[in-house]
Design a protein around this motif. Structure first.
Motif, PDB file in Angstrom:
ATOM      1  N   ILE A 176       0.847  -1.186   0.000  1.00  0.00           N
ATOM      2  CA  ILE A 176       0.000   0.000   0.000  1.00  0.00           C
ATOM      3  C   ILE A 176       0.888   1.243   0.000  1.00  0.00           C
ATOM      4  CG2 ILE A 176      -0.246   0.234   2.510  1.00  0.00           C
ATOM      5  CD1 ILE A 176      -3.231   0.890   1.979  1.00  0.00           C
ATOM      6  N   THR A 177       0.536   2.222  -0.822  1.00  0.00           N
ATOM      7  CA  THR A 177       1.363   3.415  -1.001  1.00  0.00           C
ATOM      8  C   THR A 177       0.914   4.551  -0.094  1.00  0.00           C
ATOM      9  OG1 THR A 177      -0.033   4.368  -2.734  1.00  0.00           O
ATOM     10  CG2 THR A 177       1.648   2.759  -3.425  1.00  0.00           C
ATOM     11  N   PRO A 178       1.778   5.545   0.134  1.00  0.00           N
ATOM     12  CA  PRO A 178       1.359   6.713   0.919  1.00  0.00           C
ATOM     13  C   PRO A 178       0.136   7.407   0.336  1.00  0.00           C
ATOM     14  CG  PRO A 178       3.737   6.666   0.729  1.00  0.00           C
ATOM     15  CD  PRO A 178       3.225   5.579  -0.174  1.00  0.00           C
ATOM     16  N   THR A 179       0.056   7.475  -0.991  1.00  0.00           N
ATOM     17  CA  THR A 179      -1.120   8.088  -1.618  1.00  0.00           C
ATOM     18  C   THR A 179      -2.383   7.304  -1.302  1.00  0.00           C
ATOM     19  OG1 THR A 179       0.187   8.998  -3.444  1.00  0.00           O
ATOM     20  CG2 THR A 179      -2.176   8.729  -3.822  1.00  0.00           C
ATOM     21  N   GLN A 180      -2.291   5.985  -1.331  1.00  0.00           N
ATOM     22  CA  GLN A 180      -3.453   5.151  -1.020  1.00  0.00           C
ATOM     23  C   GLN A 180      -3.859   5.298   0.450  1.00  0.00           C
ATOM     24  OE1 GLN A 180      -1.764   1.407  -2.463  1.00  0.00           O
ATOM     25  NE2 GLN A 180      -3.316   1.337  -4.073  1.00  0.00           N
ATOM     26  N   ILE A 181      -2.877   5.401   1.326  1.00  0.00           N
ATOM     27  CA  ILE A 181      -3.178   5.604   2.752  1.00  0.00           C
ATOM     28  C   ILE A 181      -3.907   6.925   2.949  1.00  0.00           C
ATOM     29  CG2 ILE A 181      -2.147   6.038   5.017  1.00  0.00           C
ATOM     30  CD1 ILE A 181       0.057   4.029   4.266  1.00  0.00           C
ATOM     31  N   SER A 210      -8.536   9.751   4.499  1.00  0.00           N
ATOM     32  CA  SER A 210      -9.340  10.951   4.198  1.00  0.00           C
ATOM     33  C   SER A 210     -10.807  10.589   4.027  1.00  0.00           C
ATOM     34  CB  SER A 210      -8.818  11.640   2.938  1.00  0.00           C
ATOM     35  OG  SER A 210      -7.531  12.176   3.143  1.00  0.00           O
ATOM     36  N   SER A 211     -11.070   9.479   3.327  1.00  0.00           N
ATOM     37  CA  SER A 211     -12.461   9.090   3.101  1.00  0.00           C
ATOM     38  C   SER A 211     -13.130   8.678   4.405  1.00  0.00           C
ATOM     39  CB  SER A 211     -12.553   7.950   2.080  1.00  0.00           C
ATOM     40  OG  SER A 211     -11.984   6.755   2.581  1.00  0.00           O
ATOM     41  N   MET A 212     -12.380   8.045   5.310  1.00  0.00           N
ATOM     42  CA  MET A 212     -12.948   7.661   6.601  1.00  0.00           C
ATOM     43  C   MET A 212     -13.290   8.897   7.430  1.00  0.00           C
ATOM     44  SD  MET A 212     -10.727   4.283   7.677  1.00  0.00           S
ATOM     45  CE  MET A 212     -11.935   3.748   8.886  1.00  0.00           C
ATOM     46  N   GLN A 213     -12.379   9.880   7.422  1.00  0.00           N
ATOM     47  CA  GLN A 213     -12.626  11.103   8.186  1.00  0.00           C
ATOM     48  C   GLN A 213     -13.802  11.892   7.615  1.00  0.00           C
ATOM     49  OE1 GLN A 213      -9.080  13.155  10.174  1.00  0.00           O
ATOM     50  NE2 GLN A 213      -8.162  12.297   8.333  1.00  0.00           N
ATOM     51  N   GLU A 214     -13.877  11.966   6.297  1.00  0.00           N
ATOM     52  CA  GLU A 214     -14.964  12.717   5.667  1.00  0.00           C
ATOM     53  C   GLU A 214     -16.312  12.067   5.950  1.00  0.00           C
ATOM     54  OE1 GLU A 214     -13.951  12.963   1.564  1.00  0.00           O
ATOM     55  OE2 GLU A 214     -12.193  14.244   1.908  1.00  0.00           O
ATOM     56  N   CYS A 215     -16.348  10.743   5.870  1.00  0.00           N
ATOM     57  CA  CYS A 215     -17.591  10.033   6.132  1.00  0.00           C
ATOM     58  C   CYS A 215     -18.017  10.209   7.581  1.00  0.00           C
ATOM     59  CB  CYS A 215     -17.421   8.545   5.803  1.00  0.00           C
ATOM     60  SG  CYS A 215     -18.926   7.574   6.058  1.00  0.00           S
ATOM     61  N   ALA A 216     -17.078  10.060   8.507  1.00  0.00           N
ATOM     62  CA  ALA A 216     -17.393  10.225   9.929  1.00  0.00           C
ATOM     63  C   ALA A 216     -17.943  11.616  10.209  1.00  0.00           C
ATOM     64  CB  ALA A 216     -16.151   9.961  10.771  1.00  0.00           C
ATOM     65  N   SER A 217     -17.315  12.625   9.629  1.00  0.00           N
ATOM     66  CA  SER A 217     -17.731  14.008   9.896  1.00  0.00           C
ATOM     67  C   SER A 217     -19.135  14.293   9.376  1.00  0.00           C
ATOM     68  CB  SER A 217     -16.731  14.991   9.280  1.00  0.00           C
ATOM     69  OG  SER A 217     -16.745  14.925   7.865  1.00  0.00           O
TER      70      SER A 217
END
Length: 276
Positions: free
Chosen positions: A84-89, A94-101
């Motif tokens: 897994i790459t830094p970009t993928q991380i 980011s998607s987890m944080q956006e969804c949670a918010s």
């Protein structure tokens, strides 16, 4: 030799009065946790990192909503493979944080470990002054489910065949019924999200309440055995049917009445997918 549902076996070995609902109620707080594991719940070739992170958070927030709770905080454990790459991380987190918010929830910590596959585990801490539980059904109550079931099973089978599915498929993005549950709570006796399929989850309610049912219409296996739908399964006194229908209309939430609770031992066909 009979197959054993190992999830049910594990739960039976843990002695706690808090076990039995979508989350554990401790005071006004509710604690819930679900895993989202590669090769068990998804394959990386099927989904982008953004889709994986979002669904991992949605299926966990679903437990809070199913209990009429507002998610407050999340703890996230990531098991990351070497490729897994830094970009993928960045896309994943980011998607987890956006969804949670979107649901008023904040990721406040967790853990990260190395693994051969991408595994995600999320703990949600939520709060409710009137939690919706699984126990309380009475004879004559109606059972219903929200939304349209079957899409998740259909699209999972298509993915296994190497076919493409719509980017808006509920397999990628479950639809959570927060507005409906928050408004309908006062009329509901019981509720839970549909993660193991309508038939299996209905049987869980029946077992917990020591009740049976009378089916009001036929439901195909494609609908009844479609897991990971994350629609709501609800039970309520029939006198509140019109109130439920009105809230369904206002919140644009389709509902389907499919059974009436009775004092019998009737159970539905259930193909459990927990390590059979």
């Amino acid at each position: 030799m009979n197959k054993i549902d190992k999830e049910a076996l594990v739960i039976s070995k843990i002695k706690s009065d808090y076990i039995g609902d979508d989350g554990a109620i401790v005071g006004e707080h509710i604690y819930s946790m679900d895993a989202f594991f590669e090769s068990t719940h998804f394959k990386r070739e099927w989904m982008s990192m953004t889709q994986i992170g979002r669904k991992a958070m949605l299926v966990n927030i679903s437990d809070a909503i199913a209990m009429n709770a507002k998610p407050l905080y999340a703890l996230v454990t990531l098991a990351l493979p070497k490729d897994i790459t830094p970009t993928q991380i960045d896309e994943l987190t980011s998607s987890m944080q956006e969804c949670a918010s979107e649901f008023g929830c904040e990721i406040i910590g967790g853990d990260t470990i190395s693994s051969d596959k991408l595994h995600i585990s999320v703990t949600i801490i939520s709060k409710s002054s009137n939690p919706l539980k699984r126990v309380g059904l009475q004879k004559g109550d109606l059972l219903a489910y929200t939304g349209v079931l079957g899409e998740s099973k259909r699209d999972l089978e298509r993915l296994f065949r190497g076919e493409d599915i719509d980017q808006n498929s509920k397999f990628y993005e479950p639809v959570l019924r927060a507005d409906f549950i928050y408004q309908a709570r006062e009329y509901l006796r019981v509720g839970m999200d549909i993660s193991d399929g309508l038939f299996c989850d209905t049987n869980k309610l029946l077992e917990l309440n020591n009740k049976g049912l009378e089916m009001l219409n036929d439901i195909s296996d494609d609908i009844g055995l479609s897991g990971e739908e994350y629609e709501m399964l609800i039970g309520f006194d029939s006198k509140y049917l019109e109130d439920i229908k009105q809230i369904s209309k206002v919140t644009n939430t389709p509902i389907k009445i499919f059974a009436k609770i009775n004092d019998n031992n009737h159970r539905l066909k259930c193909n459990s997918h927990h390590f059979n």
